[in-house]
Structures are given as structure tokens and as C-alpha cells.
Write a protein that holds these residues in place. Sequence first.
Motif, PDB file in Angstrom:
ATOM      1  N   ALA A   6       0.834  -1.214   0.000  1.00 51.59           N
ATOM      2  CA  ALA A   6       0.000   0.000   0.000  1.00 51.59           C
ATOM      3  C   ALA A   6       0.868   1.263   0.000  1.00 51.59           C
ATOM      4  O   ALA A   6       0.553   2.251  -0.689  1.00 51.59           O
ATOM      5  N   MET A   7       1.950   1.255   0.722  1.00 50.52           N
ATOM      6  CA  MET A   7       2.831   2.429   0.768  1.00 50.52           C
ATOM      7  C   MET A   7       3.487   2.669  -0.601  1.00 50.52           C
ATOM      8  O   MET A   7       3.557   3.807  -1.084  1.00 50.52           O
ATOM      9  N   VAL A   8       3.932   1.585  -1.223  1.00 49.68           N
ATOM     10  CA  VAL A   8       4.534   1.739  -2.549  1.00 49.68           C
ATOM     11  C   VAL A   8       3.508   2.187  -3.572  1.00 49.68           C
ATOM     12  O   VAL A   8       3.786   2.990  -4.464  1.00 49.68           O
ATOM     13  N   LEU A   9       2.277   1.648  -3.445  1.00 47.88           N
ATOM     14  CA  LEU A   9       1.213   2.067  -4.348  1.00 47.88           C
ATOM     15  C   LEU A   9       0.926   3.550  -4.227  1.00 47.88           C
ATOM     16  O   LEU A   9       0.656   4.233  -5.228  1.00 47.88           O
ATOM     17  N   ARG A  10       1.005   4.082  -3.031  1.00 48.59           N
ATOM     18  CA  ARG A  10       0.688   5.500  -2.812  1.00 48.59           C
ATOM     19  C   ARG A  10       1.699   6.427  -3.473  1.00 48.59           C
ATOM     20  O   ARG A  10       1.349   7.489  -3.992  1.00 48.59           O
ATOM     21  N   PHE A  11       2.970   6.044  -3.441  1.00 49.96           N
ATOM     22  CA  PHE A  11       4.000   6.956  -3.902  1.00 49.96           C
ATOM     23  C   PHE A  11       4.584   6.607  -5.276  1.00 49.96           C
ATOM     24  O   PHE A  11       5.157   7.469  -5.928  1.00 49.96           O
ATOM     25  N   HIS A  12       4.436   5.320  -5.706  1.00 52.17           N
ATOM     26  CA  HIS A  12       5.100   4.918  -6.953  1.00 52.17           C
ATOM     27  C   HIS A  12       4.190   4.212  -7.940  1.00 52.17           C
ATOM     28  O   HIS A  12       4.678   3.778  -8.987  1.00 52.17           O
ATOM     29  N   GLY A  13       2.947   4.032  -7.664  1.00 53.06           N
ATOM     30  CA  GLY A  13       2.043   3.457  -8.640  1.00 53.06           C
ATOM     31  C   GLY A  13       1.794   1.980  -8.414  1.00 53.06           C
ATOM     32  O   GLY A  13       2.424   1.309  -7.591  1.00 53.06           O
ATOM     33  N   ILE A  14       0.814   1.451  -9.183  1.00 56.47           N
ATOM     34  CA  ILE A  14       0.348   0.082  -8.976  1.00 56.47           C
ATOM     35  C   ILE A  14       1.382  -0.952  -9.409  1.00 56.47           C
ATOM     36  O   ILE A  14       1.526  -2.022  -8.802  1.00 56.47           O
ATOM     37  N   ALA A  15       2.135  -0.668 -10.462  1.00 52.32           N
ATOM     38  CA  ALA A  15       3.123  -1.652 -10.921  1.00 52.32           C
ATOM     39  C   ALA A  15       4.189  -1.876  -9.857  1.00 52.32           C
ATOM     40  O   ALA A  15       4.544  -3.025  -9.542  1.00 52.32           O
ATOM     41  N   ALA A  16       4.685  -0.790  -9.302  1.00 48.25           N
ATOM     42  CA  ALA A  16       5.689  -0.938  -8.239  1.00 48.25           C
ATOM     43  C   ALA A  16       5.090  -1.609  -7.016  1.00 48.25           C
ATOM     44  O   ALA A  16       5.768  -2.376  -6.311  1.00 48.25           O
ATOM     45  N   ALA A  17       3.795  -1.354  -6.735  1.00 51.61           N
ATOM     46  CA  ALA A  17       3.150  -1.994  -5.576  1.00 51.61           C
ATOM     47  C   ALA A  17       3.055  -3.502  -5.749  1.00 51.61           C
ATOM     48  O   ALA A  17       3.275  -4.271  -4.800  1.00 51.61           O
ATOM     49  N   VAL A  18       2.707  -3.966  -6.945  1.00 54.06           N
ATOM     50  CA  VAL A  18       2.615  -5.407  -7.200  1.00 54.06           C
ATOM     51  C   VAL A  18       3.984  -6.063  -7.018  1.00 54.06           C
ATOM     52  O   VAL A  18       4.108  -7.137  -6.404  1.00 54.06           O
ATOM     53  N   VAL A  19       5.011  -5.410  -7.544  1.00 52.48           N
ATOM     54  CA  VAL A  19       6.361  -5.969  -7.390  1.00 52.48           C
ATOM     55  C   VAL A  19       6.753  -6.037  -5.921  1.00 52.48           C
ATOM     56  O   VAL A  19       7.318  -7.035  -5.441  1.00 52.48           O
ATOM     57  N   ALA A  20       6.428  -4.987  -5.176  1.00 55.26           N
ATOM     58  CA  ALA A  20       6.772  -4.974  -3.747  1.00 55.26           C
ATOM     59  C   ALA A  20       6.033  -6.067  -2.987  1.00 55.26           C
ATOM     60  O   ALA A  20       6.599  -6.717  -2.094  1.00 55.26           O
ATOM     61  N   LEU A  21       4.726  -6.305  -3.324  1.00 52.46           N
ATOM     62  CA  LEU A  21       3.958  -7.344  -2.647  1.00 52.46           C
ATOM     63  C   LEU A  21       4.536  -8.734  -2.935  1.00 52.46           C
ATOM     64  O   LEU A  21       4.666  -9.572  -2.024  1.00 52.46           O
ATOM     65  N   LEU A  22       4.899  -8.976  -4.197  1.00 51.43           N
ATOM     66  CA  LEU A  22       5.471 -10.278  -4.539  1.00 51.43           C
ATOM     67  C   LEU A  22       6.803 -10.506  -3.826  1.00 51.43           C
ATOM     68  O   LEU A  22       7.088 -11.608  -3.347  1.00 51.43           O
ATOM     69  N   VAL A  23       7.611  -9.476  -3.749  1.00 50.42           N
ATOM     70  CA  VAL A  23       8.900  -9.614  -3.068  1.00 50.42           C
ATOM     71  C   VAL A  23       8.696  -9.878  -1.576  1.00 50.42           C
ATOM     72  O   VAL A  23       9.361 -10.734  -0.984  1.00 50.42           O
TER      73      VAL A  23
END
Length: 729
Positions: A35-52
Motif C-alpha cells: 500500500a505504501m509503494v502504491l501511494r507513492f510509486h504506482g500500482i506496478a511498483a506496488a505489485v512488485v513490492a507485494l510479490l517480493v
Amino acid sequence: MNASERLRGLLRGVRVRSGLDLALSCVPWALVVAAMVLRFHGIAAAVVALLVALALIAVASAYRARRLDALWLIRRLNTLRADMDDSADLLFASEQGLTGLQSLQRSRLQDRLAHGAPVELRPAWSTKRSLLSLLIAALVFAVIALWPAPKPAAQALDALSPAPTVAALPGQPRLTEQALRVDPPSYTRLPPRSEPTLEARVPQGSSLRWTLRFQPQPANVALVFHDGLRLPLRRQGEDWIAQRSLAKSALYRIEAAGAAPAQSRRLYRLDVTPDRAPQLRVLEPDRGLTLMAQGQRAWPLAFEATDDYGLAPSAQLRITLAQGSGENITFREQRISLRGAGAATQKRYAQRLDLAALGFAVGDDLIVQLSVDDNRSPQPQTALSPSLILRWPADLGSEATGLEGMVKTTLPAYFRSQRQIIIDAEALIPQRRKLGADEFLERSDAIGVDQRLLRLRYGQFLGEEAEGEPRLPTNDEAPAADAEHKDEHGDKPAATQDAPHDDHDHAPNAAPAKFGEEGAVLEEYGHTHDHAEAATLLDPGTRKLLKAALDEMWQSELHLRQGEPKLALPYAYKALGFIKQVQQASRIYLARVGPELPPIDESRRLSGDRKGLARREDALIAANAADPLLGSLWLQLQAAPGSSDAAAIDYGALERWLGEHDARVADPLAFAAALDSLRNQPDCASCRAQLRSLLWPLLTRPPASVTPRDAGDALDRRYFEALQGEGGR
């Protein structure tokens, strides 16, 4: 199924439950990170962060499960069940390796596990810890979701500001909001910025982005620049957008279809700040020409460079070695890359040259020059330092720093014999008691003759006439000096004695000129004497010092010829001091040759041929002005507003002239703005005055003319009329 197999199955269940327990505790935090990555860097970066994050949780869970092995289970059984007699390890041992007693104990343990109360070996679910972790993660997630979202950088820079109010009729488009974004070139390292107005001072090559908003919306909008460029704006929703890269200063106006005239006539100014070339300064050495010092092995160099935006990482040092003399001079060049130390906009470059490694030898010149580039893109600017010269002369006392004009060595070898005269006089003084009066006088007189010859040698360079045969004024030629001394006392025939100087012919028995002897060259070619001020070989300062030396030599010679060397020494020392000062000026400059005028054509003299001469009856023709357009504009601006002359101004021609000669104008934008104001308001007297004030420095200065003589008052006029009447009689 025996007890060992049941324990191994129980161990597998414990591992699975332990891994799930860790995963359930960490998954909420993986969602928080996403959620934090989604807020500042967009949905693509959020998906990558969740998978990691999930992959890290899975690896941690597997690592934790692998730690629950057979040893862990043995220790667990021994801890929870007392009937295991601390022998649970026998349950997992091989039957072949057991002794009889160990086999009996193993059978007992298996029987106890089969008939005894079951023991829960699985770790209990950490419900409290999981709930606490879930609660904290939920709170953090809520804070992230409710925190105000920051505006993107582009939207922040393109934020609109209210535009100044302009009078407009109902229904006419009016500019209500505006924004000007400035993106400097990347090499300047300046951040983008937004101007609240439509005027700005920007670096050269900046990219400008206009965002305008009108109410009501016009059909089309364009930016019109003073050089004739027209930049249409494109509509995006409620905004009108345009973008342009600016290389030089410009004036522009906004033309919107159907807008009020006041809106379309308003000018906006954009000033461009050019990128300056690097500034280079020499720190060491402190002079352009350096003479080689005794025992010098290295030549230290230091430079300092500054630039407004930044310098290149390295600079180039060009080293040129000049060897030989005359027509046999050879040059050898090499380049060294120097790394600068310091900030990006100010660097210091230092290098210590090894003279032996460069092959520097006697008679050579070593020339260095540093070149520094800035970081301008695509083409950098280069700055060159002055050329620095290290010279290793064959004779350090005969070099100078003059670089123009013809030069001549000032002091020949025999000019240095004044010290020998002093040595001879000091050696003679202690012998006064040992020698007879006549012999002492003779030796003192011989030193006086040497002083006289030396004085005459100096006198040649001051325009005085030489006397006698030129000889070196030293005691090495005592017989020649004695012979001349005898000639002065009458032993020499009268026909061969010094005669008055007649014209410029010297005695036929004069000594032949020696090749390379400065005095002989002067006597043969220069021959400037009789008047000391006519000598052009020496500068005034050196001539003054030589005159003072000659005066002291006169006094020294006087006392030496009278047999008083002790009284002559003070004057001889003063003369030596003046000579040393002259020696410091190691070169003198010869006067340049004057202009050679064409010969006069004697064939036309007294012939009466007037071909090619102007006639008195020819009328004077008005000279053409260098720039007639400015002159005609100046005359037209003198007319009253609204007259026919004012309406005849060719504004297009003036704009073209401004585009071709903008370098002559101190402020081209102010000139263009004044011209535009006058074109929009021909009846504006202040606009005319402003344009005339800007035009005045550009007018060609009129040539000088003869001022007519004043006619005088009534009395003067009657006098001139009377003279005219007398002439008519």
C-alpha cells in the motif's frame, strides 16, 4: 504403525503449523508495504513490492520449519514426559546398533507411548501475537490510505496562478489563469521551476512550457514573438498548452481569437542568461617567462578554473619543447590530462614537470598551455590559459623578456673591465712606499689610460666620438696602452696624432672591424655621435645611468692620471655601481624604421597638367549616411503625432534591421517593445519620445565641419563694406 513412525508424522505436522504461524503474522505487513509503494510509486511498483514481500515471508517460514528436526523432537519428549527417562533418542536409533539393555529400554518407551496419555507436541497457535500484529498493520494501512496524496512534480510545476485582470467586453475571451514552467538544460544541474507570471529570466537553452486558461474559451490561441515566429497552443481539457526551447531573449504576445485588443497588445519579456565560458587563472608561476634557476630539476605549475555551471572532469596540458636556434629550431609537443580538485564549478589543476624526463637542455624553451572545457551540452566551451615559458639560456645574464622590435646586447665583454680598474688601483696603493715617485705616477697613469678607454667605449653608445685606436681597457695590453700614452705626450708624429673630426671619414690606419664586435658594428652602421640625445640605441633610463657612469669615470680618470689612485677609488666604485644597474637591463630596443613615402613624380612639375585634379567649380555632393534607415526614422519621429510623416514609418523594415543588427543595440528587447508600442498607438507622444531616446545612440556621428565665421556687429559690417569699396577702385 510403530511409535517411531507416529513421531515422525507428528514432526511433519509441527513444521507445517510453525510455518503457517509465521506467515499469518507477517502477511498483513506485506500488504502495508504494498500500500505504501502504491501511494507513492504506482500500482506496478506496488505489485512488485507485494510479490517480493511474500517471497521473503515464504523463505523465512521454510527456514523456521527446517529448524524443527529430530533433535528438537527428542528434546521436546524428554522435557514434557518424565516416563521417557531422558532416553527418547532410543526411539530414533537403529535396532542393529543397540545393545540388549538399550533394546529393552526402547521397548518400554514404545509401550509407554502406546498406552500412556497422549502429549501434544505441536506448538500452540500464537493467537495474541497474530492479533496484535494484525491490529498494528491495520492502523498503519489506515494512516497510509487517509494521508493526503502529494501532487505529482509535473502538476506542482504547472500549477496555475491568477492572471492580471484585463478590460474586456462580455463574451470576449479573457485570460484568467496562467503558468510558465522552466526546465533548464540538464548540464546546468538546476531544478525545474514554475513562474507565476509569463515573464522570466532563464538559462540559455531552457525548455519553456506555457499553460493558459481562458474564460470563455477561444477558438484558437497562439504566441507571437517579436522575430515573427508564431507558436500555436493546443487545447487539453480547459487548458491551452505550448512548449518551446529558448536560445536568445525574446518578446511575445498572446493572440486569442476574439480577445480584447488590450489582451492581444500586451507584451511579455523573456531574458536569456548565456552560458559563460570558463575563466582560467594562472597561480604558479607568477610570470609568463621564467628563466631556469641554478640546479632546478622540476617546474611546478598551478591553475585555477571557474565556471557558472560546471567544469569538465579533466583538462589538457599542452607541452611544447623548442630546441635549436636560427633556422634549425625543432618543436616536440605532447599532451597531459590533468584531474581537477575542488567543487564542480571551481577546480584547481596542479602539475610538476620533470625537466630531465622531458629532455630539457641548455638553450631550450619549454612552453605550456592549459585548456579547460565546461560541461555545456552538446558543444562544450573551451578556455585557454596564457602560454607559460621556461627558458634555459646559455648565458643567464644576456636574456630578456622583450618580445617585439629588434634587440641588441647592451653590454659587451669589455664593459665589465671597470672592476679590473678598481682591482689594479687597490693593488697599486699599498706599493706607494716601495716604488719611486715617477714609477708610481707612471703606473697610476697607465690605469688612468685604461679608465679613459673604457669611458670612450661607453661614450660611443651615448653619441660621443671615439678617440684613438679601440683597444680593450685592461692591463693585458699594457704595451698598446703605453704606446698611446706616449702618443699623447708627443712621441707620435704629428701627422698621425688625433686630428679634428672631419665629416665622417676616419683615419685610414684605423683598426679593422672585428666580426661580431658590437662597437665595430656601431661605428660602421650606426655612427650616431656628436649629440648624445641623437643616440637611439638606449632607452632614456639606461642613457641616464650611462651618463652618470661617464661622469664618475671622468673623475676617476682625473685622479689616476695625477697619480692619486686612492682619491680615484670612490668615483670608480660609483661608476661600477651605475654599470651594474645598466647590466640589469640586458636588452635594448632599436627604433623602428619609419614609413617609406612614394617618390615624387618630377615629370609633372611645372607642366601645367591639371588632369585628375578637382575643379573649383564642382559642387559639393552630400555624403550618404552609413545607415539611412535610422536617419529617416529620426526625422519622422520629430513630426507631430498624427501627421503624414508619422504614418509613413516602415515598421517592417525597422524590425528587419533590428534582427540583423541586434548586436549594435544595448537592449534589443526594449527597442522592439518601444517600436511595437508606437505601431499600436501612433498618436502616443511618450512612445515617440521613448523610441527617439533609444535611437539616439545608434545614429552615425556627423563628420566635423568648418564653423562659419561670425558676421560681427554693425561696426564690423561697415568696416568690411569699406574694404570691399576700396577693392573696387
